[in-house]
Scaffold this active site. Structure first.
Site, short mmCIF file in Angstrom:
data_model
loop_
_atom_site.label_atom_id
_atom_site.label_comp_id
_atom_site.label_asym_id
_atom_site.label_seq_id
_atom_site.Cartn_x
_atom_site.Cartn_y
_atom_site.Cartn_z
N HIS A 1 0.40 9.33 -17.04
CA HIS A 1 1.35 8.27 -16.67
C HIS A 1 2.14 7.90 -17.93
CE1 HIS A 1 2.99 4.44 -15.24
NE2 HIS A 1 2.76 4.90 -14.02
N CYS B 1 0.82 -1.22 0.00
CA CYS B 1 0.00 0.00 0.00
C CYS B 1 0.85 1.27 0.00
CB CYS B 1 -0.92 0.02 1.21
SG CYS B 1 -1.66 -1.57 1.60
N HIS C 1 6.01 12.11 -10.70
CA HIS C 1 6.09 10.66 -10.82
C HIS C 1 7.10 10.26 -11.90
CE1 HIS C 1 4.70 6.69 -9.82
NE2 HIS C 1 4.47 6.43 -11.09
N CYS D 1 1.59 3.75 -3.07
CA CYS D 1 0.62 4.75 -3.52
C CYS D 1 0.18 5.71 -2.42
CB CYS D 1 -0.61 4.06 -4.11
SG CYS D 1 -0.23 3.24 -5.65
N HIS D 2 0.09 5.19 -1.18
CA HIS D 2 -0.48 6.03 -0.12
C HIS D 2 0.58 6.65 0.77
CE1 HIS D 2 -4.56 4.66 -1.08
NE2 HIS D 2 -4.03 3.46 -1.24
N MET E 1 -7.43 1.39 -7.49
CA MET E 1 -7.15 0.60 -6.28
C MET E 1 -7.46 -0.86 -6.58
SD MET E 1 -6.78 0.44 -2.82
CE MET E 1 -7.26 -0.75 -1.58
FE1 DHE Z 1 6.41 1.92 -11.46
C1 DHE Z 1 8.74 3.42 -13.54
C2 DHE Z 1 6.90 4.34 -9.17
C3 DHE Z 1 3.76 0.76 -9.68
C4 DHE Z 1 6.23 -0.73 -13.51
N1 DHE Z 1 7.59 3.58 -11.38
C5 DHE Z 1 8.46 4.02 -12.34
C6 DHE Z 1 9.08 5.22 -11.89
C7 DHE Z 1 8.57 5.48 -10.65
C8 DHE Z 1 7.63 4.44 -10.33
C9 DHE Z 1 8.91 6.63 -9.75
C10 DHE Z 1 10.09 6.05 -12.67
C11 DHE Z 1 11.47 5.53 -12.45
C12 DHE Z 1 12.50 6.31 -13.26
O1 DHE Z 1 12.27 6.55 -14.46
O2 DHE Z 1 13.54 6.71 -12.70
N2 DHE Z 1 5.44 2.49 -9.75
C13 DHE Z 1 5.82 3.49 -8.96
C14 DHE Z 1 4.93 3.60 -7.84
O3 DHE Z 1 5.05 4.37 -6.85
C15 DHE Z 1 3.80 2.71 -8.08
C16 DHE Z 1 2.64 3.60 -8.53
C17 DHE Z 1 3.26 1.96 -6.87
C18 DHE Z 1 4.23 1.04 -6.20
O4 DHE Z 1 3.94 0.60 -5.10
O5 DHE Z 1 5.27 0.74 -6.74
C19 DHE Z 1 4.35 1.89 -9.23
N3 DHE Z 1 5.19 0.31 -11.59
C20 DHE Z 1 4.19 0.00 -10.76
C21 DHE Z 1 3.55 -1.23 -11.13
O6 DHE Z 1 2.59 -1.81 -10.55
C22 DHE Z 1 4.20 -1.71 -12.36
C23 DHE Z 1 3.24 -1.63 -13.54
C24 DHE Z 1 4.70 -3.13 -12.22
C25 DHE Z 1 5.49 -3.35 -10.98
O7 DHE Z 1 6.68 -3.08 -11.02
O8 DHE Z 1 4.92 -3.74 -9.98
C26 DHE Z 1 5.30 -0.66 -12.52
N4 DHE Z 1 7.32 1.44 -13.21
C27 DHE Z 1 7.13 0.27 -13.86
C28 DHE Z 1 7.99 0.24 -15.02
C29 DHE Z 1 8.69 1.45 -15.05
C30 DHE Z 1 8.26 2.18 -13.88
C31 DHE Z 1 8.05 -0.89 -16.04
C32 DHE Z 1 9.73 1.90 -16.08
C33 DHE Z 1 9.06 2.33 -17.34
C34 DHE Z 1 10.07 2.73 -18.40
O9 DHE Z 1 9.85 2.38 -19.58
O10 DHE Z 1 11.06 3.41 -18.07
#
Ligand code: DHE
Length: 689
Positions: A521, A195, A479, A198-199, A236
């Site tokens: 996003h 959690c 983000h 996001c929170h 959510m």
């Molecule tokens: Fe991510 C990038 C944060 C959930 C897959 N994700 C990022 C970045 C951040 C971030 C800050 C940018 C990094 C950078 O470029 O330096 N992501 C978060 C969260 O806070 C969030 C919303 C909730 C969490 O608890 O993590 C979250 N993210 C997810 C997912 O559920 C995803 C779909 C699958 C997973 O990992 O659980 C996911 N995030 C990704 C991916 C990238 C990413 C594949 C990089 C994308 C790219 O092409 O550069």
């Protein structure tokens, strides 16, 4: 929100986290016999039907999802605005689309409360209300008298809004029964893993709303449990429906959320150094590529729930190695030469993989925080020095800091706290988390986005022991984002402000704050030439079924620069990622978090020459969700991940490879556990997207 129809989402509160966390199995707390919530002080009896209704709105959590006239704390926007629900009921019952049985307003309201899925509104916020979100258990949580009072109230609500919370709701705060120590520890761990992303660790809200006791106790256990079980249309996850948590576990979580959030520990440089493991020192590594593979066309693929990355040969689709990295691996970035891959896990563990080795292997690892999402490298090579492959930086969620490390060994060098004051209200924030980080090509500088305070920090790493930091005010909550095609401007989503901030890396200033639809996003976004507006950078949106393109050419197309110039509609919202390549005629986009399972596995391409609507959309698999795109080095193939279910034979998860020119399927790389982000060495080094 326009009250278009009914669909009363009583019992659901305004919590929305975006994106399913990871699906590592959660051990049950040993005591699962959660006691029912018990009020510890007796409320004084309500004296009128209105008072009874006001109590019921809070007790059932209606206030979290709806605007209810006359109820000051009912500001929810997940369900329809109930201000004119009597009027709307009459219109709806006369419409051809009405599928319920009611013939009077009273019957309509009763039906909405007790059988909410008989008729579902066609418009909930910005999209249709999904079935099953409005709880059907109000008959159990409200007394017949309370139900009658609610119906009476909604039929003809008072117009004067009470500025104070309704009477007799104070005891609801004390409905939180004690958790046993085991339950508390279990809930604390689960909250941190699923959690907090996001929170917020301290529950102050970010991508999802705040869950501090002042809000959660007003919602109450029933409402909190309902939303944890059902999820919300705004992202959510429906943890209960997915069978991820039992009702007893959800009850524990709902009660945990009403207690003061525990503060997790800090982490010192010494602690980081204690975790540091230099597995293969630089002197023992190859001095030239020792592999016959075309390593510059490797894809490093996150296998999220396996805690691994797969290194896959982009020429042959061979899985060259699977490397154990951190828990719920998040992203990978390559060193400036492409030789090293840096993999960050949600648990703050950073792994360094040497791609020159015959079998690419982990050569160093370290833990620099308890919760992290981003990593970047030093890319600058110019008059101020050659920093290629010299440094790495990890952005942490908890503790809120970033850590500079030696790029070849991962020895931690320095920690910089991000705690500070919010960009708008100038209030101290104890948990400003580090979101995306990119490395400037113009200067020895990282652009570090500090989420909760809405500041973009330009961090000069020429002296990593004494980095110079310029703090640019932008917008909350920053983000993800990427460069424009020239790599001069960095565009980053401030997703709760519905804005994209543009940073000029050459001048070191904010160029613009561009308004966008709900919750941009972009991942890293997509750069292409629009036939009307010239060079643009596009973002997908979680909360809106559209791609929005922003003009990025202030010299050639000044009228379009830094404006949202084009909106391309999609069949649904819930998009996470968008991608293109300079050699491609297409822009690819997913809808991974759409509540409709068909749309969640559907991908679309938009033709750059005719970007007014998608050229084609299709299901990339017969199961699961389609997520994230990456091109091969030549820009001729696109790889798409399919999230499946490791317990279902044939549906574990896979990567689908498409020919970009013809959009035909070329191959499937099967049996991959939650393949997520895919990072091609050549494209990641060059920031090609
Ligand atoms: Fe991510 C990038 C944060 C959930 C897959 N994700 C990022 C970045 C951040 C971030 C800050 C940018 C990094 C950078 O470029 O330096 N992501 C978060 C969260 O806070 C969030 C919303 C909730 C969490 O608890 O993590 C979250 N993210 C997810 C997912 O559920 C995803 C779909 C699958 C997973 O990992 O659980 C996911 N995030 C990704 C991916 C990238 C990413 C594949 C990089 C994308 C790219 O092409 O550069």
């Amino acid at each position: 929100m326009k009250p278009s129809a009914r669909y009363l989402m009583f019992g659901i509160v305004l919590i929305f986290g975006v994106i399913a966390g990871c699906t590592r199995n959660v051990e049950s707390p040993r005591a699962t016999t959660a006691p029912a919530s018990v009020a510890t002080t007796a409320p004084s009896a309500p004296t009128s039907s209105t008072e009874l209704a006001l109590i019921a709105f809070n007790k059932a959590g209606c206030v979290g999802c709806h605007i209810i006239p006359g109820v000051a704390n009912a500001k929810g926007t997940i369900g329809p605005d109930l201000s004119n629900i009597g009027q709307i009921a009459l219109q709806t019952m006369q419409s051809a689309n009405y599928t319920g049985k009611a013939t009077t307003v009273e019957e309509y309201l009763k039906e909405s409360l007790l059988e909410p899925d008989l008729y579902i509104s066609t418009k909930c916020s910005n999209s249709p209300c999904p079935a099953g979100v409005m709880t059907a258990s109000l008959a159990q949580s409200l007394t017949p008298e309370e139900l009658a009072a609610v119906i009476e109230y909604l039929k003809q609500p008072p117009t004067v809004v009470s500025e104070t919370p309704p009477i007799n709701t104070t005891p609801l705060a004390s409905v939180v029964s004690n958790l046993s120590e085991e339950e508390f520890l279990w809930a604390k761990q689960v909250y941190f893993e699923r959690c907090a992303g996001c929170h917020g660790t301290l529950r102050k809200g970010a991508t999802g709303p705040a869950l501090t006791p002042d809000r959660t106790t007003a919602m109450g256990t029933t409402a909190l449990a309902t939303i944890i079980f059902n999820g919300t249309p705004r992202g959510m996850p429906d943890w209960g429906k997915q069978g991820f948590f039992t009702p007893e576990q959800i009850d524990i979580l709902a009660r945990f959320l009403q207690q003061d959030p525990p503060t997790p520990p800090e982490m010192s440089l010494e602690q980081m150094k204690n975790s540091w493991n230099l597995i293969v020192p630089p002197a023992e590594r190859p001095t030239a590529p020792a592999t016959s593979h075309n390593w510059q066309n490797y894809f490093v693929v996150t296998l999220r729930d396996a805690g691994q990355v797969a290194v896959i040969d982009g020429d042959t689709y061979e899985v060259v190695n699977k490397v154990a990295t951190g828990y719920a691996v998040h992203i990978t970035r390559m060193s400036a030469t492409g030789r090293y891959a840096y993999v960050i896990g949600r648990d703050g563990k950073l792994a360094l993989i040497d791609l020159w080795m015959e079998t690419p292997t982990k050569v160093a690892e370290v833990q620099v925080c308890y919760d992290a999402r981003s990593v970047e490298v030093s890319k600058y090579n110019g008059p101020e020095g050659d920093f290629t492959d010299q440094l790495a930086v990890v952005g942490c969620y908890w503790p809120p800091h970033f850590v500079i490390l030696d790029g070849k060994t991962l020895e931690p060098i320095n920690i910089v706290s991000t705690r500070g004051y919010t960009v708008d209200t100038k209030e101290y924030h104890p948990e400003p988390r580090v979101a995306s980080i990119v490395a400037s090509h113009y200067k020895p500088e990282w652009i570090i986005n500090v989420k909760e305070i809405g500041q973009i920090w330009l961090v000069n790493y020429a002296d990593p022991y004494a980095p110079q930091i310029k703090m640019l005010p932008a917008a909350r909550y920053l983000h993800d984002g990427g460069w424009d095609a020239t790599r001069r401007y960095f565009l980053v989503a401030a997703n709760q402000s519905n804005k994209v901030a543009v940073v000029d890396a050459l001048e070191g200033k904010i160029t613009a704050l561009v308004d966008t639809p709900k919750m941009p996003h972009p991942g890293r976004g997509a750069n292409w030439i629009d036939p009307e507006f010239g060079p643009v950078w596009s973002s997908a949106h979680l909360g809106d079924p559209a791609i929005v393109s922003i003009g990025t050419d202030p010299e050639g197309h000044p009228d379009a620069a830094w404006k949202a110039v084009r909106v391309t509609p999609l069949p649904g919202a819930g998009s996470l990622f968008i991608k293109t390549h300079p050699n491609s005629q297409w822009i690819w986009v997913d809808m991974t978090l759409n509540p409709d399972p068909v749309l969640a596995r559907t991908i679309c391409v938009i033709a750059k020459q005719n970007p007014t609507e998608p050229y084609r959309c299709w299901e990339a698999s017969t199961y699961g969700r389609a997520v994230h795109f990456e091109y091969n080095a030549a820009g001729t193939e696109v790889w798409v991940s399919i999230w499946g279910d490791a317990s279902k034979p044939g549906q574990t998860g896979e990567i689908v490879v498409y020919d970009d020119a013809t959009l035909t399927e070329k191959a499937r790389i099967p049996d991959l556990v939650t393949p997520t982000g895919k990072f091609n060495v050549f494209n990641t080094v060059g920031d090609i997207y």
